[in-house]
Design a protein around this motif. Sequence first.
Motif, mmCIF file in Angstrom:
data_model
loop_
_atom_site.group_PDB
_atom_site.id
_atom_site.type_symbol
_atom_site.label_atom_id
_atom_site.label_comp_id
_atom_site.label_asym_id
_atom_site.label_seq_id
_atom_site.Cartn_x
_atom_site.Cartn_y
_atom_site.Cartn_z
ATOM 1 N N ILE A 175 1.383 4.515 5.285
ATOM 2 C CA ILE A 175 2.475 4.334 4.313
ATOM 3 C C ILE A 175 1.897 4.233 2.900
ATOM 4 C CG2 ILE A 175 4.355 2.794 3.551
ATOM 5 C CD1 ILE A 175 4.722 1.985 6.519
ATOM 6 N N ARG A 176 0.805 3.488 2.772
ATOM 7 C CA ARG A 176 0.159 3.336 1.466
ATOM 8 C C ARG A 176 -0.262 4.686 0.895
ATOM 9 N NH1 ARG A 176 -5.298 3.078 0.156
ATOM 10 N NH2 ARG A 176 -5.967 2.713 2.289
ATOM 11 N N GLN A 177 -0.892 5.509 1.755
ATOM 12 C CA GLN A 177 -1.355 6.811 1.272
ATOM 13 C C GLN A 177 -0.176 7.701 0.876
ATOM 14 O OE1 GLN A 177 -4.179 7.997 4.370
ATOM 15 N NE2 GLN A 177 -5.166 6.023 4.039
ATOM 16 N N GLN A 178 0.914 7.571 1.616
ATOM 17 C CA GLN A 178 2.121 8.328 1.285
ATOM 18 C C GLN A 178 2.678 7.889 -0.069
ATOM 19 O OE1 GLN A 178 3.093 10.980 3.095
ATOM 20 N NE2 GLN A 178 4.425 11.298 1.333
ATOM 21 N N GLU A 179 2.690 6.574 -0.270
ATOM 22 C CA GLU A 179 3.191 6.018 -1.535
ATOM 23 C C GLU A 179 2.372 6.535 -2.725
ATOM 24 O OE1 GLU A 179 5.570 3.090 -2.297
ATOM 25 O OE2 GLU A 179 6.414 4.280 -0.690
ATOM 26 N N ILE A 180 1.046 6.580 -2.542
ATOM 27 C CA ILE A 180 0.169 7.069 -3.614
ATOM 28 C C ILE A 180 0.506 8.521 -3.929
ATOM 29 C CG2 ILE A 180 -2.226 7.629 -4.240
ATOM 30 C CD1 ILE A 180 -3.081 5.219 -2.478
ATOM 31 N N LYS A 181 0.700 9.303 -2.864
ATOM 32 C CA LYS A 181 1.033 10.725 -3.053
ATOM 33 C C LYS A 181 2.372 10.887 -3.782
ATOM 34 C CE LYS A 181 -0.669 12.984 0.833
ATOM 35 N NZ LYS A 181 -0.275 13.450 2.160
ATOM 36 N N ASP A 182 3.367 10.096 -3.355
ATOM 37 C CA ASP A 182 4.697 10.172 -3.979
ATOM 38 C C ASP A 182 4.639 9.825 -5.462
ATOM 39 O OD1 ASP A 182 5.619 10.811 -1.532
ATOM 40 O OD2 ASP A 182 6.676 8.928 -1.142
ATOM 41 N N ASP A 183 3.700 8.937 -5.760
ATOM 42 C CA ASP A 183 3.573 8.409 -7.110
ATOM 43 C C ASP A 183 2.841 9.382 -8.031
ATOM 44 O OD1 ASP A 183 4.574 6.044 -8.118
ATOM 45 O OD2 ASP A 183 2.576 5.237 -8.471
ATOM 46 N N ALA A 184 2.074 10.278 -7.436
ATOM 47 C CA ALA A 184 1.158 11.135 -8.217
ATOM 48 C C ALA A 184 1.914 12.266 -8.926
ATOM 49 C CB ALA A 184 0.082 11.702 -7.319
ATOM 50 N N ARG B 70 -18.663 -0.726 -8.702
ATOM 51 C CA ARG B 70 -19.357 -0.271 -7.501
ATOM 52 C C ARG B 70 -20.650 -1.035 -7.233
ATOM 53 N NH1 ARG B 70 -18.920 4.971 -8.346
ATOM 54 N NH2 ARG B 70 -16.792 5.020 -7.561
ATOM 55 N N SER B 71 -21.523 -1.086 -8.261
ATOM 56 C CA SER B 71 -22.804 -1.761 -8.032
ATOM 57 C C SER B 71 -22.593 -3.259 -7.845
ATOM 58 C CB SER B 71 -23.776 -1.485 -9.175
ATOM 59 O OG SER B 71 -23.261 -2.020 -10.368
ATOM 60 N N TYR B 72 -21.611 -3.803 -8.538
ATOM 61 C CA TYR B 72 -21.334 -5.239 -8.398
ATOM 62 C C TYR B 72 -20.926 -5.575 -6.962
ATOM 63 C CZ TYR B 72 -19.525 -9.898 -9.477
ATOM 64 O OH TYR B 72 -19.303 -11.258 -9.505
ATOM 65 N N ILE B 73 -20.033 -4.782 -6.432
ATOM 66 C CA ILE B 73 -19.567 -5.018 -5.056
ATOM 67 C C ILE B 73 -20.707 -4.803 -4.067
ATOM 68 C CG2 ILE B 73 -18.101 -4.077 -3.231
ATOM 69 C CD1 ILE B 73 -15.911 -3.659 -5.260
ATOM 70 N N LYS B 74 -21.460 -3.715 -4.266
ATOM 71 C CA LYS B 74 -22.518 -3.389 -3.306
ATOM 72 C C LYS B 74 -23.626 -4.440 -3.309
ATOM 73 C CE LYS B 74 -21.584 1.449 -2.474
ATOM 74 N NZ LYS B 74 -21.836 2.848 -2.799
ATOM 75 N N GLY B 111 -6.175 -5.766 -7.577
ATOM 76 C CA GLY B 111 -6.143 -4.433 -8.152
ATOM 77 C C GLY B 111 -5.395 -4.395 -9.461
ATOM 78 N N GLY B 112 -5.614 -3.301 -10.130
ATOM 79 C CA GLY B 112 -4.794 -2.943 -11.269
ATOM 80 C C GLY B 112 -3.802 -1.912 -10.766
ATOM 81 N N ALA B 113 -3.443 -1.013 -11.650
ATOM 82 C CA ALA B 113 -2.384 -0.044 -11.376
ATOM 83 C C ALA B 113 -2.665 0.770 -10.101
ATOM 84 C CB ALA B 113 -2.211 0.868 -12.571
ATOM 85 N N LYS B 114 -3.772 1.476 -10.072
ATOM 86 C CA LYS B 114 -4.070 2.271 -8.868
ATOM 87 C C LYS B 114 -5.438 1.884 -8.333
ATOM 88 C CE LYS B 114 -1.027 6.119 -9.701
ATOM 89 N NZ LYS B 114 -0.795 7.536 -9.820
ATOM 90 N N VAL B 115 -5.449 1.366 -7.126
ATOM 91 C CA VAL B 115 -6.699 0.906 -6.533
ATOM 92 C C VAL B 115 -7.382 2.092 -5.846
ATOM 93 C CG1 VAL B 115 -7.672 -0.593 -4.753
ATOM 94 C CG2 VAL B 115 -5.823 -1.421 -6.213
ATOM 95 N N PRO B 116 -8.657 2.364 -6.188
ATOM 96 C CA PRO B 116 -9.368 3.462 -5.524
ATOM 97 C C PRO B 116 -9.477 3.184 -4.023
ATOM 98 C CG PRO B 116 -10.657 2.540 -7.358
ATOM 99 C CD PRO B 116 -9.499 1.631 -7.136
ATOM 100 N N PRO B 117 -9.253 4.210 -3.195
ATOM 101 C CA PRO B 117 -9.317 4.004 -1.732
ATOM 102 C C PRO B 117 -10.643 3.380 -1.298
ATOM 103 C CG PRO B 117 -8.511 6.209 -2.241
ATOM 104 C CD PRO B 117 -8.886 5.594 -3.539
ATOM 105 N N GLU B 118 -11.704 3.657 -2.063
ATOM 106 C CA GLU B 118 -13.026 3.114 -1.765
ATOM 107 C C GLU B 118 -13.021 1.583 -1.653
ATOM 108 O OE1 GLU B 118 -17.450 3.692 -3.832
ATOM 109 O OE2 GLU B 118 -15.654 3.669 -5.082
ATOM 110 N N ILE B 119 -12.165 0.942 -2.439
ATOM 111 C CA ILE B 119 -12.105 -0.533 -2.418
ATOM 112 C C ILE B 119 -11.724 -1.032 -1.018
ATOM 113 C CG2 ILE B 119 -10.812 -2.547 -3.307
ATOM 114 C CD1 ILE B 119 -12.827 -1.541 -5.320
#
Lengths: 184, 184
Positions: A175-184, B70-74, B111-119
Amino acid sequence: MSRNIGILRLSHRHFRDQRITTHVALIARAFGCTTFTYTGEMDKEMEKSINDIIDRWGGTFEVQHLTSYRSYIKNFKGKIIHFSMYGEDHRKTIADVKKISEDEDLLLIVGGAKVPPEIYELSHFNTAIGFQPHSEIGAIAIFLSDFLGTDILYQSFSGSKISLENNTKANRSIIRQQEIKDDA
Amino acid sequence: MSRNIGILRLSHRHFRDQRITTHVALIARAFGCTTFTYTGEMDKEMEKSINDIIDRWGGTFEVQHLTSYRSYIKNFKGKIIHFSMYGEDHRKTIADVKKISEDEDLLLIVGGAKVPPEIYELSHFNTAIGFQPHSEIGAIAIFLSDFLGTDILYQSFSGSKISLENNTKANRSIIRQQEIKDDA
């Protein structure tokens, strides 16, 4: 719950407080509060951002601007709890509120920049959420979490277009990934 | 507590997020967290408003801007908890965290507005504070309140110029009136 819990946010400033006030409203809504009133500057943009959430995530949550808090507070039937770090330990307030009838409504007041001394007089409880300066959002969140528990946060509201309840972790991720796509 | 709890706030925007990010920091500080890092736009004005609180209300709380998470988390030694309404029930996370050593540090990511999936991948826990959209401030507040309890909110920090602890309600009211005067 049979009682209604409402919020009154004082002295809203469109420019400076928009996101803070929105977060106050959203945390209250997540805990099942039904009414959100505010004084200060009328802010249709803020009202829209709250109403957009209700539109997608459901529930009954009425947002209303008040020209003055005084008559609203004086006509309010129920107990009034005003949050201030100069107040009493919130656990004492919660213990006292649990002694009154479960049908009695509650109004939770959070201040803006300068709270008129009158608010302290008009409230049944002046309640601290700790003796440190932090956040009116944090105050509402901790009070409602300690008072109501957090089960309610995991329920869906009636009329929601999106629901994360009864989904597996994997499904919520989809659902999260879908939301991101819808938002893009 | 023997463990340190730090906060990482992602993608801060000076104009839009200043007060939200400040509230995230202040609620974390009130619960005894010691480190506040953020990515996004460097914001000296926000840092100053947090440091002004520390100056008056005491305690150790380090605020630091990071050019990259990235480096901070790693390099972070401890468990990483990322808040997202698409995550798991926070009570499950808390039960799991209570099983690990009390000396192990924690990093809480909001998160802020859009959280990178990597997080989501880099975190040990992706934790929902309910399945409703509300507030990163509310999320931190409820998590720390459920995890640590609220006794800590009523304590004073070392080096504070103002303390409300060990004062009666009447005395706190006098301190409040003095503060209003000083502010005028």
